[in-house]
Design an enzyme around this catalytic site. Structure first.
Site: not given
Lengths: 410, 285
Positions: B65, B76, B190
């Protein structure tokens, strides 16, 4: 080109949170379920007379609503044209319009069984209003605030702490409102099942822009009623400052379906029109996605958010609410900007001629109103949304002027 | 251990979706699971990122990634945020990210997927972005802030371009929604291990195995687990139930700790760490 059967401008957002092409919900999947829950719970709440009556009661006896519509006689005299009237949101408990939203969302949080509240704040007014609602309702409160704003709005930080809120200074990025929103969102990513995020402006993912607008619309509804009672008609023009745009959205929304009322949003023109020198997203930005919705954003070619500047911490934000973007593109609201210097001059003018210290955010709206009133006839009525009081800014203004803390010569 | 080198990857004529599928097919044949490390584009600079991608491929990663730095990454945690800030401060641009991908893709057959905020895709325009992604040799996109409801246009463009559009499900996703997301995902699915932002955590959550097992009944694509996975023990635990593990912040942190050292030393540290992590991915006989 408007089809004859066009829905009224107030018939937004749609089911996906769209205001025209703006709005929507661009968030990590972790938050989707909570936003769906909030949307469902909000729809149930506003249909529940008990909810509305509890909120109305608090607005009346805790906030002090309705806020007065007051004639600014000496500003009007100075301008020498249209009458300038003030919608006194500065007289609300906590000194600004922000409390209208935090009480509403606080009640929603309780309905959802969420006892922990997080919020972001720029000028600190929303942080104080959130801390106030949490103290009133017995909820845990954490407020994220850019470290730069902690410095320039110290009195509000102190007041939040007095009411039991935890203030977390944010050191990342530009250390202002935008970074505080980022940190609040990150907190929410990990706490979403027990925590409600009381966002303070008409920004963020659906359904926040709608909810905040609705709770703030009490400003415009009261203004319309007060104008009808006093003048037998609606005002000619209504002006409000726009950062994220919550006081403006709440003031404008009840008027958007009345085309005879001119609506003006005043953005932060900062030091100049050069990138990085201002925070005027609608005046200088382009459509982009920031903090979960599609709206006008100050950004570079790659979509990286630009650094922005305003003397006013509450306007120091690179985005704006999606509904403002919608109104901007339709031409329903005129958006303009005034500079730091013009806003500071307006602060002085209002202080000396009206005996009111307006917030620096609100001072932007005053700068436009005084200039415009001079060009208008005396039978015209301009209403300024006096969104907040300026006590929080007094020390920063003294510092910018090179004055001592007591306002005398340093 | 991943076996990307045996896949029929690398040629622009083969779609990204097919290249990713070939990697998982080869893994299955070898009874191995996929290790997918995350690398920030342009931290500390383009050449280093290209070298790190080559190093993780050589050390046994199946996929990579490539994180596209963004100024306001709300999904994040502090490690990746700081890395994005460093990369942007060092002048990385979207053109630079595509340059990194192009150079790395010419050196390895390991499929590279961009981890990119929808803010950046939207700004470029969906058609332009997907075309440039294909031209740069990217095999797919992971767009962490694009929920199902907003994704039709990008989904269509990715299908036309042969790019995988990897979807994310999280612990807060209700089952019917998770099923809908799983069915839409291409390349792989995912599975986010925990509610929260990216970042290394000590333990994997209980119930993860059951969630992964259930998700595998909802989709034909492989299921990878990410968020909070750092060491070989965690990778081993994930590999026992899922089709692979995504390791993000741990590698970014390792690189940040090696800042100031000669690049060869940093690359050796990355290679060594990825070798250990890849070993934890199998083969499981």
């Amino acid at each position: 080109m408007t089809p004859p059967t066009a829905a009224p401008l107030s018939a937004v957002p749609d089911a996906l949170g769209r205001f025209g092409r703006f709005g929507g919900r661009y968030v990590p999947e972790t938050l989707s379920a909570a936003l769906d829950q909030l949307e469902r719970e909000y729809d149930v709440a506003i249909a529940d007379p008990a909810f509305q009556s509890e909120l109305d009661g608090l607005l009346k006896t805790f906030v002090g609503r309705p806020s007065p519509l007051h004639f600014a006689a000496r500003l009007t005299e100075l301008a020498g044209g249209a009458q300038i009237w003030l919608k006194r949101e500065d007289l609300n408990h906590t000194g600004a319009h922000k409390i209208n939203n935090t009480l509403g969302q606080g009640l929603l949080a309780i309905r959802m069984g969420k006892r922990r509240i997080i919020a972001e704040t720029g000028a600190g007014q929303h942080g104080v209003a959130t801390a106030t609602a949490c103290a009133k309702f017995g909820l845990e409160c954490v407020v994220y605030m850019g470290a730069e704003d902690v410095r320039r709005q110290a009195p509000n930080v102190r007041n939040m702490r007095f009411m039991g809120a935890e203030v977390r200074p944010v050191e990342s990025g530009s250390r202002t409102l935008r970074d505080a929103i980022n940190e609040a969102m990150r907190d929410w990513m990990g706490s979403v099942e027990t925590t409600h995020y009381i966002i303070g402006s008409v920004v963020g993912p659906h359904p926040f822009p709608r909810i905040v607008r609705d709770f703030q619309s009490v400003i415009g509804r009261e203004t319309a009623t007060q104008c009808r009672e006093r003048f037998g008609r609606l005002p000619d023009a209504v002006v409000a400052c726009v950062g994220g745009g919550s006081n403006a959205a709440g003031m404008f929304f009840p008027f958007v379906d009345h085309p005879e009322v001119r609506l003006i949003g005043v953005e932060a023109g900062g030091r100049s029109g050069k990138p990085g020198d201002h925070a005027a997203s609608l005046s200088f930005g382009s459509p982009g996605i920031l903090h979960g919705s599609l709206s006008y954003v100050l950004q570079d070619q790659d979509g990286q958010t630009s650094d922005v500047h305003s003397v006013s911490a509450g306007l120091d934000y690179p985005g704006v609410g999606p509904e403002h973007s919608f109104w901007h593109d339709l031409g329903r609201v005129e958006y303009t900007s005034v500079t730091d210097g013009e806003a500071l001059d307006a602060f002085d003018l209002v202080a000396r001629r009206e005996g009111i210290l307006p917030a620096l955010e609100t001072s932007h709206a005053f700068a436009w109103a005084v200039r415009e009133a001079a060009r208008r006839k005396p039978d015209e009525i301009i209403v300024v949304c006096l969104s907040g009081r300026g006590d929080k800014d007094a020390a920063e203004i003294a510092r910018l002027r090179g004055l001592a803390a007591d306002g005398g010569k340093a | 251990m991943g076996v990307a080198t045996e896949a029929s990857a690398g040629s622009a004529a083969t779609s990204g979706v097919a290249r990713i599928a070939a990697v998982f097919a080869a893994n299955r044949a070898a009874h191995a699971k996929a290790l997918a490390p995350f690398v920030t584009a342009g931290d500390p600079d383009r050449d280093t990122t290209v070298a790190v991608i080559e190093a993780v491929a050589a050390a046994g990663a199946s996929l990579c990634e490539l994180g596209v730095p963004y100024s306001d990454p709300i999904a994040d945690g502090p490690v990746i945020q700081a890395s994005y800030t460093r990369a942007l401060g060092a002048g990385i641009t979207l053109e630079g990210v595509f340059d990194i991908a192009r150079r790395a893709a010419s050196q390895t057959t390991m499929p590279i997927l961009a981890m990119v905020s929808y803010s950046i895709i939207f700004r470029r325009g969906i058609a332009a972005f997907t075309a440039e992604a294909v031209a740069a040799g990217l095999a797919g996109l992971v767009v962490p802030d694009l929920p199902l409801e907003e994704s039709d246009d990008l989904d269509q463009a990715c299908r036309t371009a042969g790019l995988a559009l990897v979807r994310l499900v999280t612990p807060t996703t209700p089952p019917d929604r998770a099923a809908a997301i799983a069915k839409k995902s291409t390349g792989f699915l995912y599975c986010v291990s925990v509610a929260g932002v990216t970042g290394a955590r000590m333990e994997l959550p209980s119930g993860l195995a059951d969630r992964v097992q259930w998700l595998k009944t909802q989709t034909d694509v492989p299921v990878l687990v990410g968020f909070g996975i750092s060491g070989p023990e965690q990778v081993k635990a994930v590999a026992a139930v899922a089709d692979g593990a995504i390791v993000g912040s741990a590698l970014v942190r390792l690189m940040a700790e090696s800042a100031g050292q000669p690049r060869a030393d940093m690359l050796a540290a990355v290679r060594s760490r990825v070798t250990d992590l890849a070993a934890a991915c199998g083969p499981h006989g």
